[in-house]
Design an enzyme around this catalytic site. Sequence first.
Site, PDB file in Angstrom:
ATOM      1  N   ASP A 143       5.824   8.387   3.595  1.00 11.01           N
ATOM      2  CA  ASP A 143       7.038   8.753   4.328  1.00 11.01           C
ATOM      3  C   ASP A 143       8.035   7.598   4.313  1.00 11.01           C
ATOM      4  OD1 ASP A 143       5.504   7.074   6.038  1.00 11.01           O
ATOM      5  OD2 ASP A 143       6.523   7.886   7.780  1.00 11.01           O
ATOM      6  N   GLU A 198       6.875   4.285   5.349  1.00  7.91           N
ATOM      7  CA  GLU A 198       5.891   3.677   4.440  1.00  7.91           C
ATOM      8  C   GLU A 198       4.479   3.653   5.009  1.00  7.91           C
ATOM      9  OE1 GLU A 198       8.292   0.722   1.984  1.00  7.91           O
ATOM     10  OE2 GLU A 198       8.173  -0.298   3.914  1.00  7.91           O
ATOM     11  N   GLU A 199       4.190   4.575   5.898  1.00  8.31           N
ATOM     12  CA  GLU A 199       2.891   4.515   6.571  1.00  8.31           C
ATOM     13  C   GLU A 199       1.998   5.709   6.308  1.00  8.31           C
ATOM     14  OE1 GLU A 199       4.450   1.919  10.424  1.00  8.31           O
ATOM     15  OE2 GLU A 199       4.290   4.082  10.577  1.00  8.31           O
ATOM     16  N   TRP A 258       0.805  -1.219   0.000  1.00  6.35           N
ATOM     17  CA  TRP A 258       0.000   0.000   0.000  1.00  6.35           C
ATOM     18  C   TRP A 258       0.838   1.269   0.000  1.00  6.35           C
ATOM     19  CZ3 TRP A 258       0.853  -3.327   4.006  1.00  6.35           C
ATOM     20  CH2 TRP A 258       1.566  -2.809   5.078  1.00  6.35           C
ATOM     21  N   GLU A 316      16.741  -5.018  13.332  1.00  2.00           N
ATOM     22  CA  GLU A 316      16.067  -3.734  13.117  1.00  2.00           C
ATOM     23  C   GLU A 316      15.773  -3.037  14.441  1.00  2.00           C
ATOM     24  OE1 GLU A 316      11.725  -3.650  12.070  1.00  2.00           O
ATOM     25  OE2 GLU A 316      12.511  -2.900  10.157  1.00  2.00           O
TER      26      GLU A 316
END
Length: 585
Positions: free
Chosen positions: A202, A205-206, A146, A427
């Site tokens: 951004d 990715e949100e 998305w 991460e």
Amino acid sequence: MARFSVFLTLFALCGHALCQSSTADQFLAQESPIAKANLLANIGPDGKAAGAGAGVVIASPSKTDPPYFFTWTRDTSLVFAAIIDQYTLGIDQSANLRTQIDNFVTSQARIQQISNPSGTITTGGLGEPKFNVDFTAFTGKFFCAWGRPQRDGPALRATAMTVWANFLLGQNNVTYVQNSLWPIIQRDLDYVAQNWNQTTFDLWEEVSSSSFFTTAVQHRSLRQGAALATKISQSATTYTTQADNLLCFLQSYWNTAGFVTANTGGGRSGKDANTVLASIHTFDAAAGCDSVTFQPCSDRALSNLITYVNAFRSIYTINSGIAANQAVATGRYPEDSYFGGNPWYLATLAVAEQLYDALIVWNQQKSLDVTATSLAFFQLFDSSVTTGTYASTTTTFTSLTSAVKNFADGFVNVVAKFTPSNGGLSEQYSRNDGTPLSAVDLTWSYAATLTAIDAHQGVTPASWGAKGLTVPTQCQRSAGGGGSGGGGAGTVAVTFNVHAETVFGENIFLTGSVDELQNWSPDNALALNADNYPTWSITVNLPANSQIEYKYIRKFNGAITWESDPNNVINVPASGTFTENDTWR
Ligand SMILES: *[C@@H]1O[C@H](CO)[C@@H](O)[C@H](O)[C@H]1NC(C)=O
Ligand SMILES: *[C@@H]1O[C@H](CO)[C@@H](O)[C@H](O)[C@H]1NC(C)=O
Ligand SMILES: *[C@@H]1O[C@H](CO)[C@@H](O)[C@H](O)[C@H]1NC(C)=O
């Protein structure tokens, strides 16, 4: 024997300020070769990236939970920016690194050509965030499908390659720059120049809106790209014009509470590692402590840094009981819930790096400014300090810079404390007990370590032209150059919603009768987002009090389908905002 006693002395001093530095120094020295080796292992075709094309950077070897065995343009460009710095600054000029850089160039030339759900090479495809590691488009429905487009990728790639190009020009390797690098760089710069004023997801990715990190790196890419264009006798006018517009827009993210609001949308506090990363990735020591370009030692960037850091003090268990002027674990943003919303190694390292960058400049210019904006930051270390300029001969300069150095080392120590003994960096690390979490061997974590180490050593990256820039008095939007004062009284934010069923890989775009809607250009039509599929949306600033015609178009595998006639019409009101609800026709 001598070495042994030095070692003992360092231990004896623990609890004092020096202990801080020695722990950080030792960790960084130990971690440096590990980070380099693990980073290189994540670049195809070998190592943990077996199966990936040569030069293709995997985000992580993790194939499930989370699936990161893909190649993101952002991560790749940041990783190669770090490698290119190592090579061009003389830290590591091994033949292997040179081969990797050559492979990066070749692989990106190929990736640019891949038609994908964001478009083709000329219709927006450069904004696609990630690809499969075998040079095919990612068309999966789940996991980040998305979050497109992400318009920081082309800017970061252009910047990495421009640094490389400048180095090669310095070696009189003009042919390669003109024939091999410039075509790749030019496509990315053109994309940035044409699309910077469109909404973007951004870097996490949100959030689909405008994003500080994206704007900052776009600005740098065009500024630096314009200078390169001039050097090799290419036209730079468009890049300079849009760089000025971007610099103007960049200022708008600052808010009166003393920090940068990371995204214009998203409904969060706006405190976000996005902004610290923007500062370190647009560092230019020649610009001094310039706040217009948000340099690491600028008053705005320091005030922003402490606001960001403080947002994590009370929310992570591992930060409890730590004094307000001591380093803590930091993550992407306080509202984060991805994988439990934990601290990220690269975010905590970015704080240290910004402070090391600041120290480089203060020591170079032999003075330090405390302004009303940065006063609260400096008072953390000396409550009696007042605004003013402190020359390096003053005790205030000495005590403040050594306190900032300690503070910076503290962030490295947090990372050191929660790094497993083999030096592997995932991460995230747990907010409760610091255990490594989410994707293992995140390539970006290693790149963040290498750049933090360079900054800690006082390495100054090449200048990109941030020095002496001034902000235009009125912001212009990009399209057609004729935009009225953006965001001013002359425009109304219009949201277009269209109900449209699509097959996977098919996307909806909008174009129409005005510059803001790209003047009926199917190639430059604006991409809608499918956050609320089957409703596709976009918000555009349109001239107030005007009548505008428009149509939606579908793009699928390069084929374009227009809505049937007649054109749609919208009457933009004189003020406020407006929402248009349509159904594909
Ligand atoms: C220029 O750089 C490229 C890329 O690394 C290299 O292949 C080529 O041999 C260089 N040419 C010269 C003349 O140094
Ligand atoms: C486009 O530029 C104008 C003027 O700088 C700004 O007000 C507006 O927010 C920008 N929109 C996007 C989506 O970047
Ligand atoms: C479109 O829908 C929204 C939300 O349902 C509504 O607030 C808005 O008034 C509608 N717009 C028009 C022009 O009817």
